[in-house]
Design a protein around this motif. Sequence first.
Motif, short mmCIF file in Angstrom:
data_model
loop_
_atom_site.label_atom_id
_atom_site.label_comp_id
_atom_site.label_asym_id
_atom_site.label_seq_id
_atom_site.Cartn_x
_atom_site.Cartn_y
_atom_site.Cartn_z
N GLU A 287 0.99 -1.17 0.17
CA GLU A 287 -0.16 -0.09 0.13
C GLU A 287 0.82 1.23 0.07
OE1 GLU A 287 0.53 -1.94 2.46
OE2 GLU A 287 0.97 -0.58 4.22
N ASN A 314 -9.84 -7.07 -8.52
CA ASN A 314 -10.61 -6.36 -7.68
C ASN A 314 -10.74 -6.46 -6.43
OD1 ASN A 314 -12.88 -4.76 -7.17
ND2 ASN A 314 -14.17 -5.11 -8.87
N HIS A 315 -10.75 -5.68 -5.57
CA HIS A 315 -10.92 -5.88 -4.09
C HIS A 315 -11.83 -4.85 -3.46
CE1 HIS A 315 -7.91 -9.32 -3.40
NE2 HIS A 315 -7.64 -8.71 -4.51
N GLY A 316 -12.79 -4.80 -3.74
CA GLY A 316 -13.93 -3.76 -3.60
C GLY A 316 -13.27 -2.30 -3.71
N ASN A 317 -12.77 -1.68 -2.62
CA ASN A 317 -12.58 -0.26 -3.12
C ASN A 317 -10.90 -0.12 -3.54
OD1 ASN A 317 -11.23 -1.07 -0.64
ND2 ASN A 317 -12.31 0.67 0.74
N THR A 318 -10.43 -1.22 -3.42
CA THR A 318 -8.98 -1.20 -4.02
C THR A 318 -8.62 -2.13 -5.32
OG1 THR A 318 -8.13 -2.84 -2.48
CG2 THR A 318 -7.82 -0.58 -1.77
N PRO A 335 -5.83 2.51 -4.09
CA PRO A 335 -7.10 3.07 -4.06
C PRO A 335 -7.75 3.01 -5.67
CG PRO A 335 -6.05 4.15 -2.85
CD PRO A 335 -4.88 3.43 -3.40
N LYS A 336 -9.01 2.74 -5.85
CA LYS A 336 -9.42 2.58 -7.24
C LYS A 336 -9.74 3.94 -7.73
CE LYS A 336 -12.37 -1.36 -7.68
NZ LYS A 336 -13.68 -2.18 -7.18
N PHE A 337 -9.86 5.03 -7.02
CA PHE A 337 -10.12 6.30 -7.60
C PHE A 337 -8.70 6.82 -8.00
CE2 PHE A 337 -9.17 7.34 -3.15
CZ PHE A 337 -8.33 8.61 -3.26
#
Length: 380
Positions: A287, A314-318, A335-337
């Motif tokens: 991270e 894909n791990h939800g928000n990351t 982080p996805k964003f």
Amino acid sequence: MNIVLRQISKSFHGRPVLENLDLKVAPGEFHVLLGPSGGGKTTMVSVIAGLTKPDSGSVLINDRDVSLLPPGKRKIGLVFQDCAIFPHLDVFDNIAYGLRVRKQGEANIRQKLKYYLEKTGLEKEKHKFPHQLSGGQKQRTALLRTLVTEPEVLLLDEPMSSLDILTREQISAELVNIQRKTGLTTIYVTHNQAEAFSLGDRISVLHNGKIEQIETPEELFYHPKTEFVARFVGINNILKAKVAATSRREAVMEITNEGLSQSFKLKVKNYPVFKKGEAINLCLHPEKINLSKKNAAIDGGLNRICGKIIKRTNHGNTFKVTVDIRGLALHAVIPKFLFNFQVYEEVWVVFAPDALHPLCGRRCRAPEFSRKCHNDLLTY
Ligand SMILES: Nc1ncnc2c1ncn2[C@@H]1O[C@H](COP(=O)(O)OP(=O)(O)O)[C@@H](O)[C@H]1O
Ligand SMILES: [Mg+2]
């Protein structure tokens, strides 16, 4: 009440499961025992509870050697994963069972149960039988049945592993709450690192019959001592390095992992264990890695390596992103964003010199990290 294990060894059929194991759990501590399945966690709990006789070593509770006491005399509350609550008794009678065995009066029992049932939201279910309960309610019942007997120490062996994540979080919160209020010294066994981090005052990691590291969750996560601990807490970037140069603040490392087509150099915060020319393993927190576009300007104080994204999960928000660096796969959690790349895109892999930590088998600090630690448990 403290719990002390001294030089506990246990073998089954000539195969050692626990080897000269030492552990000290402080009074009122919520201690998590973390380790892989088959690692000897249940054996250790059974030894403390008196259900398994160790080949050698002793168990002390509140500084009293209980090694020769039978389980019933150790004042230990024990909850297992497959919480065997009595199928023919309702919730109330299940919880009251231990108190009735101890011949406590019914008025006293009702008063005690009222307190705990309300606290855990089981009041409405008190006349239900186990087959009418959810997994979470059964586990609460098992926990309360143990708690009402007011044990001196509490041992919980993977008590949540069969529950869904929401129920698990709810019950853990209640458990921590009760533990804090009662100050009950607790050992909580799990193979799940996320659970260990969220619950433990301290965590001990069991590996090959020995405790490899005992630390607070923060310490364990950021300063693992060994490759096993680093991998077990989810730091899956292990770099084989050779110390190329050291200066007061930083060291230069040559990375030489197997499979690398060409070694490369990294800047690492300097640690006293670094000796020029010597080999050392480093872990790199996924991270703490950033990805940047190839044309982006990068701060010269940071490490920057060219790589190619080869996988994204894909791990939800990351996203977990795997980047190939000359044959070495590095894992990043982004982080996805912040992720605006394509798989197979060439990128800069960017991280600070303090994103790496040496796995030297000792408690290792860069000089500026070695500030005085205020946590008494760290040195218990
Ligand atoms: N009563 C027993 N007889 C023989 N082998 C056992 C017994 N209990 C545990 N073992 C073995 O000891 C090892 C550790 O088991 P256990 O303590 O249950 O690990 P964990 O709880 O960490 O999964 C395993 O290899 C297991 O098969
Ligand atoms: Mg077990």
